[in-house]
Design an enzyme around this catalytic site. Structure first.
Site, PDB file in Angstrom:
ATOM      1  N   HIS A   1      -0.809  -5.582  -8.435  1.00 14.12           N
ATOM      2  CA  HIS A   1       0.167  -6.623  -8.103  1.00 14.12           C
ATOM      3  C   HIS A   1       1.302  -6.036  -7.258  1.00 14.12           C
ATOM      4  O   HIS A   1       1.859  -5.000  -7.598  1.00 14.12           O
ATOM      5  CB  HIS A   1       0.755  -7.253  -9.369  1.00 14.12           C
ATOM      6  N   SER A   2       1.628  -6.708  -6.163  1.00 13.99           N
ATOM      7  CA  SER A   2       2.710  -6.326  -5.263  1.00 13.99           C
ATOM      8  C   SER A   2       2.443  -4.918  -4.713  1.00 13.99           C
ATOM      9  O   SER A   2       1.386  -4.683  -4.133  1.00 13.99           O
ATOM     10  CB  SER A   2       4.059  -6.444  -5.993  1.00 13.99           C
ATOM     11  N   LEU A   3       3.354  -3.964  -4.894  1.00  8.99           N
ATOM     12  CA  LEU A   3       3.062  -2.600  -4.449  1.00  8.99           C
ATOM     13  C   LEU A   3       1.786  -2.081  -5.084  1.00  8.99           C
ATOM     14  O   LEU A   3       1.026  -1.322  -4.472  1.00  8.99           O
ATOM     15  CB  LEU A   3       4.230  -1.674  -4.785  1.00  8.99           C
TER      16      LEU A   3
END
Length: 266
Positions: free
Chosen positions: A100-102
């Site tokens: 998730h995300s980074l």
């Protein structure tokens, strides 16, 4: 002659991976990569909600929680370099990545490296992240603490009370700033293209990722194929409906290791 890949010691695995529902009989292992500024505990709910045949192992980055005394890793390449031997050792059965995300960037790079080493994941799930084919400068790490806190508040990814607790902020801000720098400095190598099945998840009100930016993950695949799921919510939509996310993961992995199914080769 090619040198053998480095192996990870049990101590290294215990540093990097957290098992919130250990199960040595699980048919599939799902390695979960947390968001920037986050830690392995971000995936506790997902690990406990998944069907018994999927065991989630959450990645713990240096510099946070029980690894707080360790220095941060400051680039995507350095993080993947350190993590890869641990992943390779733990991938002793069909496995997949969820980031998730980074964490999506780190999962993607890990998938590419392991694919190049002829040990690809059965599936890659990327969440809350624009495609690597669309680099965009994000200089949040250069802002002062107040501006960085405002950016975090905009994404609605933590309890508002935390943002008013100076002691907690003092602990969290260094990781946020480091990971924002890591994300901004990431520039993907042009090859190889992704060859594993890809599922993209995004929130319909995510201020960080547009629908077109989520669709653009097809640019980094070999055949342009992906499954895209848009769920209600912002950047941290997954915290609002963990069961829905888990059902999508299980559906995508069903051919890989569900009891009664034929496991995919890895």
């Amino acid at each position: 002659m090619t040198s053998p890949a480095p192996s990870a010691s049990p101590a290294a695995a215990s540093l990097w991976l957290r098992r919130y529902r250990p199960d040595e009989t699980a048919a599939v292992r799902l390695f979960c990569f947390p968001h920037g500024g986050g830690s392995a505990s971000a995936h506790v709910a997902l690990a406990r909600e998944l069907a018994p045949w999927v065991e989630a192992l959450a990645v713990q980055y240096p510099g946070r929680q029980d690894r707080r005394g360790e220095p941060f890793l400051t680039t995507v390449d350095a993080t993947v370099d350190a993590l890869l031997p641990v992943l390779r050792e733990a991938a002793d059965r069909p496995y997949a990545f969820f980031g998730h995300s980074l964490g999506a960037t780190l999962a993607y790079e890990s998938a590419r490296r392991l694919s190049a080493a002829a040990h690809p994941p059965a599936h890659l799930f990327v969440s809350g992240r624009r495609s690597p084919s669309l680099p965009r400068r994000d200089l949040a790490y250069l802002r002062d603490d107040e501006a960085l806190i405002a950016e975090v508040a905009k994404m609605q990814g933590c309890d508002p009370r935390l943002l008013k607790d100076s002691e907690l902020l003092e602990m969290v801000l260094p990781a946020l700033r480091n990971d924002a720098r890591m994300a901004d400095g990431y520039r993907p190598r042009p090859e190889p293209a992704l060859t594993v099945p890809l599922t993209v998840l995004t929130g319909d009100a995510d201020p960080q990722v547009t629908l077109d930016e989520a669709r653009a993950w097809r640019d980094v695949t070999e055949d342009g194929a992906l499954a895209l799921h848009v769920l209600p919510g912002g950047h941290f939509y997954l915290d609002d409906d963990v069961p829905a996310v888990c059902r999508l993961v299980e559906q995508a992995l069903g051919h890989t290791g569900r009891p009664g199914a034929t496991p995919a080769a890895t």
